[in-house]
Design a protein around this motif. Structure first.
Motif, short mmCIF file in Angstrom:
data_model
loop_
_atom_site.label_atom_id
_atom_site.label_comp_id
_atom_site.label_asym_id
_atom_site.label_seq_id
_atom_site.Cartn_x
_atom_site.Cartn_y
_atom_site.Cartn_z
N UNK A 220 0.85 -0.81 -0.08
CA UNK A 220 0.19 -0.14 0.55
C UNK A 220 0.81 1.02 0.08
N UNK A 221 1.95 1.48 1.38
CA UNK A 221 2.96 2.35 0.85
C UNK A 221 3.26 3.24 -0.30
N UNK A 222 3.97 0.98 -0.91
CA UNK A 222 4.86 1.46 -1.72
C UNK A 222 3.90 1.59 -3.45
N UNK A 223 2.57 1.28 -3.29
CA UNK A 223 2.09 2.17 -4.94
C UNK A 223 1.83 3.59 -4.27
N UNK A 224 1.27 4.07 -2.96
CA UNK A 224 1.02 5.13 -2.49
C UNK A 224 2.53 5.79 -2.85
N UNK A 241 5.55 4.04 -12.99
CA UNK A 241 4.57 2.53 -14.10
C UNK A 241 5.31 1.30 -13.46
N UNK A 242 6.46 1.69 -14.03
CA UNK A 242 7.42 0.03 -13.75
C UNK A 242 6.64 -0.67 -12.42
N UNK A 243 7.09 0.21 -11.34
CA UNK A 243 6.70 -0.11 -9.69
C UNK A 243 5.52 -0.46 -9.87
N UNK A 244 4.28 0.63 -10.42
CA UNK A 244 3.29 0.60 -10.22
C UNK A 244 2.41 -0.80 -10.82
N UNK A 245 2.99 -1.47 -11.87
CA UNK A 245 3.02 -2.60 -12.49
C UNK A 245 3.63 -3.98 -11.73
N UNK A 246 4.50 -3.44 -11.66
CA UNK A 246 4.48 -4.51 -10.70
C UNK A 246 3.87 -5.39 -9.46
N UNK A 247 3.71 -4.43 -8.92
CA UNK A 247 2.79 -3.66 -7.48
C UNK A 247 1.42 -4.54 -7.08
N UNK A 248 0.41 -3.80 -8.99
CA UNK A 248 -0.82 -4.13 -8.51
C UNK A 248 -1.13 -5.90 -9.13
N UNK A 249 0.26 -6.48 -9.68
CA UNK A 249 -0.21 -8.14 -9.82
C UNK A 249 -0.24 -9.02 -8.04
N UNK A 250 0.02 -8.13 -7.51
CA UNK A 250 0.14 -8.65 -6.12
C UNK A 250 -0.90 -7.88 -5.25
#
Length: 285
Positions: A220-224, A241-250
């Motif tokens: 949650x914090x990483x996404x924010x 965007x690269x970080x968020x794209x990786x995060x949304x998978x999990x």
């Protein structure tokens, strides 16, 4: 825009006492004109005294040609005036000339020359030049790669509050380049830069939370933080965007919603890291 023109500092005032009084008057008249947006008059006031060797006027003409204030944009002329001021020891001109050489604006691209001028400005304590010099040593551009030397210059700039250097120092601790690898120390430096609103640092801090480096893993914090990074500076959008794209998978939809809410709250605050700390405090309670 006006702040890029050199203002008269106490030391400069002392030097002016040993200079012809009319030079001081002409410089200040040019400065007054520039500050009210009358760049044509500023140019007319500064050109004669720049030709007579006034380094401040030479630097300011470099700015005018670089950005096209009242004159056609001309990088070659900008570099020429920066060089004249730099050769007289003007640190800001030395830094700008280093930039011109590193990126090939108005002069042939030459990393060694860039390092030379960054070095001269850095020795005078110019924080941005110290940051760029550190990056040249980190990457081995124009000098043999030397991570310890890179850390040295990043630290000098960081101690002056330069956000880019603070972020870069965090990067060195994260990867163990020039210093022992230390995620907590990296996190500390990233936070300091993020507190200044540095977009890269915000995203790097998000990466630490995403991977649980020096802190408990928290998507949650990483996404924010990645969202906030992209909002603060469009140039950081790809990394964010690269970080968020990786995060949304999990992440679950509920987690993404919480991340978006936290991001919005941080964006609307003058102290986003304080908002983050408050969020963490609530999680612990």
């Amino acid at each position: 825009m006006n702040m890029i023109f050199q203002k008269t500092a106490p030391l400069a005032l002392a030097l002016l006492l040993a200079s012809p009084i009319y030079l001081a008057a002409d410089f200040n008249q040019g400065l007054t004109a520039a500050m009210r947006g009358d760049y044509k008059t500023a140019f007319q006031e500064w050109l004669p005294i720049a030709k007579q060797g006034d380094s401040r006027a030479q630097y300011n003409l470099g700015v005018m040609y670089q950005f096209g204030f009242s004159v056609p944009k001309d990088y070659k002329k900008a570099a020429n005036w920066y060089r004249k001021a730099a050769q007289q020891g003007d640190a800001e001109a030395q830094y700008k000339l280093g930039l011109m050489y590193q990126f090939g604006f108005g002069v042939p691209q030459d990393d060694k020359e860039a390092v030379k001028w960054y070095g001269k400005a850095s020795e005078q304590g110019h924080a941005s030049a110290q940051d760029y010099l550190g990056s040249m040593y980190e990457r081995g551009n124009g000098v043999p790669q030397d991570h310890k030397e890179a850390v040295k210059w990043y630290r000098k700039a960081a101690e002056q509050g330069n956000a880019s250097a603070i972020n870069n120092l965090g990067h060195m601790y994260k990867n163990g380049n020039g210093v022992p690898k230390d995620y907590k120390e990296a996190l500390n430096w990233y936070r300091k830069a993020a507190e200044q609103g540095d977009a890269k640092a915000l995203n790097n801090l998000g990466g630490m939370y995403a991977l649980g480096m020096g802190v408990p893993e928290d998507y949650v914090i990483a996404y924010a933080l990645s969202n906030l990074s992209a909002s603060v500076d469009a140039s950081s959008t790809n990394d964010a965007s690269n970080l968020r794209s990786s995060l949304v998978l999990y992440m679950t939809p509920k987690q993404m919603e919480a991340g978006q809410a936290l991001s919005s709250k941080m964006y609307n605050s003058k102290h986003p890291i304080k908002v983050l700390d408050e969020y963490l405090g609530k999680k612990r309670d």
